[in-house]
Scaffold this motif. Structure first.
Motif, PDB file in Angstrom:
ATOM      1  N   MET A   1     -16.287  57.553  27.886  1.00  0.00           N
ATOM      2  CA  MET A   1     -14.941  57.205  28.813  1.00  0.00           C
ATOM      3  C   MET A   1     -15.325  57.664  30.290  1.00  0.00           C
ATOM      4  SD  MET A   1     -11.222  57.372  28.663  1.00  0.00           S
ATOM      5  CE  MET A   1     -11.066  56.395  27.117  1.00  0.00           C
ATOM      6  N   ASP A   2     -15.445  56.655  31.475  1.00  0.00           N
ATOM      7  CA  ASP A   2     -15.855  57.145  32.905  1.00  0.00           C
ATOM      8  C   ASP A   2     -14.457  57.693  33.154  1.00  0.00           C
ATOM      9  OD1 ASP A   2     -14.204  54.978  33.261  1.00  0.00           O
ATOM     10  OD2 ASP A   2     -15.846  53.851  33.994  1.00  0.00           O
ATOM     11  N   LYS A   3     -14.599  58.402  34.531  1.00  0.00           N
ATOM     12  CA  LYS A   3     -13.599  59.092  35.153  1.00  0.00           C
ATOM     13  C   LYS A   3     -12.392  58.198  35.550  1.00  0.00           C
ATOM     14  CE  LYS A   3     -12.638  62.364  39.199  1.00  0.00           C
ATOM     15  NZ  LYS A   3     -13.291  62.716  40.228  1.00  0.00           N
ATOM     16  N   ARG A   4     -12.480  56.908  35.931  1.00  0.00           N
ATOM     17  CA  ARG A   4     -11.637  55.798  36.325  1.00  0.00           C
ATOM     18  C   ARG A   4     -10.796  55.500  35.116  1.00  0.00           C
ATOM     19  NH1 ARG A   4     -13.239  50.276  39.450  1.00  0.00           N
ATOM     20  NH2 ARG A   4     -10.750  49.640  39.695  1.00  0.00           N
ATOM     21  N   SER A   5     -11.308  55.500  34.021  1.00  0.00           N
ATOM     22  CA  SER A   5     -10.566  54.948  32.705  1.00  0.00           C
ATOM     23  C   SER A   5      -9.747  56.016  32.267  1.00  0.00           C
ATOM     24  CB  SER A   5     -11.630  54.788  31.453  1.00  0.00           C
ATOM     25  OG  SER A   5     -12.250  53.555  31.824  1.00  0.00           O
ATOM     26  N   LYS A   6     -10.007  57.456  32.437  1.00  0.00           N
ATOM     27  CA  LYS A   6      -9.305  58.621  32.213  1.00  0.00           C
ATOM     28  C   LYS A   6      -8.103  58.783  33.143  1.00  0.00           C
ATOM     29  CE  LYS A   6     -13.058  61.542  30.123  1.00  0.00           C
ATOM     30  NZ  LYS A   6     -13.716  62.780  30.332  1.00  0.00           N
ATOM     31  N   MET A   7      -8.548  58.439  34.453  1.00  0.00           N
ATOM     32  CA  MET A   7      -7.257  58.757  35.407  1.00  0.00           C
ATOM     33  C   MET A   7      -6.276  57.597  35.070  1.00  0.00           C
ATOM     34  SD  MET A   7      -7.747  61.100  37.272  1.00  0.00           S
ATOM     35  CE  MET A   7      -6.699  60.647  38.711  1.00  0.00           C
TER      36      MET A   7
END
Length: 399
Positions: A1-7
């Motif tokens: 999971m990329d950073k944008r999805s985590k945010m």
């Protein structure tokens, strides 16, 4: 999971937590619905009066969560019993009314406090009730007792009230115990009676102010009035509290209804459902493989038929083409119009013309041409063209 999805997930989780905190912290709105249930502590519940009744008699206080017919069907099982029904309306079907009348006829007592009573039992007692919609509805009114010695026990109800009263009684039998009067004392109506019934000392007590027994009035200095009303009931009788004929009776028929009826369980269910939807959206988006596009098989029947026809035509095999067109046309007649094509009689021509919506002359011309062409072994291009034109003209109504 990329950073944008985590945010995005962290943001959604924070919003859910804030909503939960706001829901838990906000003050609960007061529930003003009519209930009269012994378990409800809301303003128009009967939790207070139910618990006070435990000290009314030395005999036990029992509750009934079934219909009157189910409880009193065998009324001979009851003796010296007082049944208490309090609700904003009491409506009994025929079977329950008959069981109630037999219960009182055997020497028991029924106390009913309601703003509206209907059913066979009310007709039998000649009881009719009314709420004053034109006069002092929900205006301050005073409930007083007929006995002068109880004059000080009357009570003014100035809010959370509907001024109901009894408009019809059995004048030869009923005893008036209380009245309802408006603030100006210009109007006085009956709101409490006793009606003896049967030969064994049984009686109905009908009271037209159920609000007086609600938690709201019991906890607002109106308890003395309710106690005085109940003091008319036999002291040594066992008490049977009805918890079935209640506007606030809880009816749970499914697990989901039970969950949604409980505030904590309801929000747990909603949050779990929302979390499941979010999981499906993000998880499905990240792991679902691409579905290949499968082109459907092409139907080349028309092209194949056209190619074969062109081949016959180019080789000048007109007889073969004419025979096939005649065969196809006759098969069309058999499958579409359900006519036998073994013999081309006048009757056949008449039926074919009617079913195909063509005139008899055109139909006869086509059949004669087919008969003529079938009798020949060799054919010309002009004959093929003539046959094709007549068949197309004949079948134009079926396109």
């Amino acid at each position: 999971m990329d950073k944008r999805s985590k945010m995005a997930l962290y943001g959604i989780a924070a919003i859910i937590v804030l909503l939960m905190i706001a829901e838990v912290a906000k003050p609960k709105a007061i529930n003003w619905r009519n209930s009269y249930s012994a378990a409800d502590k809301i303003p128009l519940g009967c939790y207070v009066i139910f618990n006070e009744l435990k000290t009314f008699s030395s005999n036990p206080l029992e509750t009934s969560d079934k219909s009157i017919y189910e409880v009193l069907n065998n009324s001979s099982d009851f003796s010296n019993t007082t049944l208490i029904l309090i609700n904003d309306y009491i409506g009994l079907e025929k079977e329950s009314s008959e069981a109630l009348l037999k219960f009182v006829e055997n020497g028991n007592t029924v106390f009913i406090s309601t703003a509206m009573a209907f059913g066979k039992f009310a007709d039998t007692l000649n009881i009719k009730m009314k709420s004053d919609n034109d006069g002092f509805l929900k205006q301050p009114s005073k409930s007083i007792f007929a006995s002068k010695s109880l004059g000080s026990n009357g009570q003014v109800f100035d809010d959370v009230i509907e001024n109901s009263y009894i408009t019809s009684i059995d004048t030869t039998n009923a005893l008036v115990l209380g009245y309802l009067e408006n603030e100006e004392k210009t109007l006085e109506e009956i709101n409490f009676i006793k009606t003896p019934f049967g030969e064994n000392g049984g009686a109905f007590y009908i009271h037209a102010n159920p609000f007086a027994f609600s938690n709201y009035h019991m906890l607002n200095d109106k308890a003395d009035y309710a106690a005085t009303v109940l003091s008319f009931l036999p002291k040594n009788n066992s008490l049977l509290w009805d918890n079935y004929y209640k506007s606030g009776r809880k009816v749970i028929k499914s697990p989901l209804r039970f969950i949604l009826a409980n505030s904590a369980l309801k929000w747990t269910f909603y949050i779990s459902l929302l979390g499941l939807i979010i999981f499906v959206i993000f998880k499905g988006k990240r792991t679902q493989r691409i579905i290949p596009v499968v082109e459907p098989l092409k139907n080349a029947t028309v092209e194949f038929t056209q190619t074969i026809g062109d081949l016959y035509y180019q080789h000048g095999d007109y007889s073969n083409i004419i025979n096939k067109k005649i065969t196809y046309f006759l098969e069309f007649v058999r499958s579409t119009y359900y006519l036998e094509t073994n013999e081309f009689s006048e009757r056949f021509i008449q039926k074919l013309a009617v079913k195909s919506a063509n005139n008899v002359q055109d139909t006869k011309s086509l059949i004669d041409l087919i008969t003529f062409l079938k009798s020949k072994n060799n054919h010309t291009e002009n004959e093929l063209i003539a046959l094709n034109k007549q068949i197309e003209h004949f079948t134009k109504n079926n396109l």
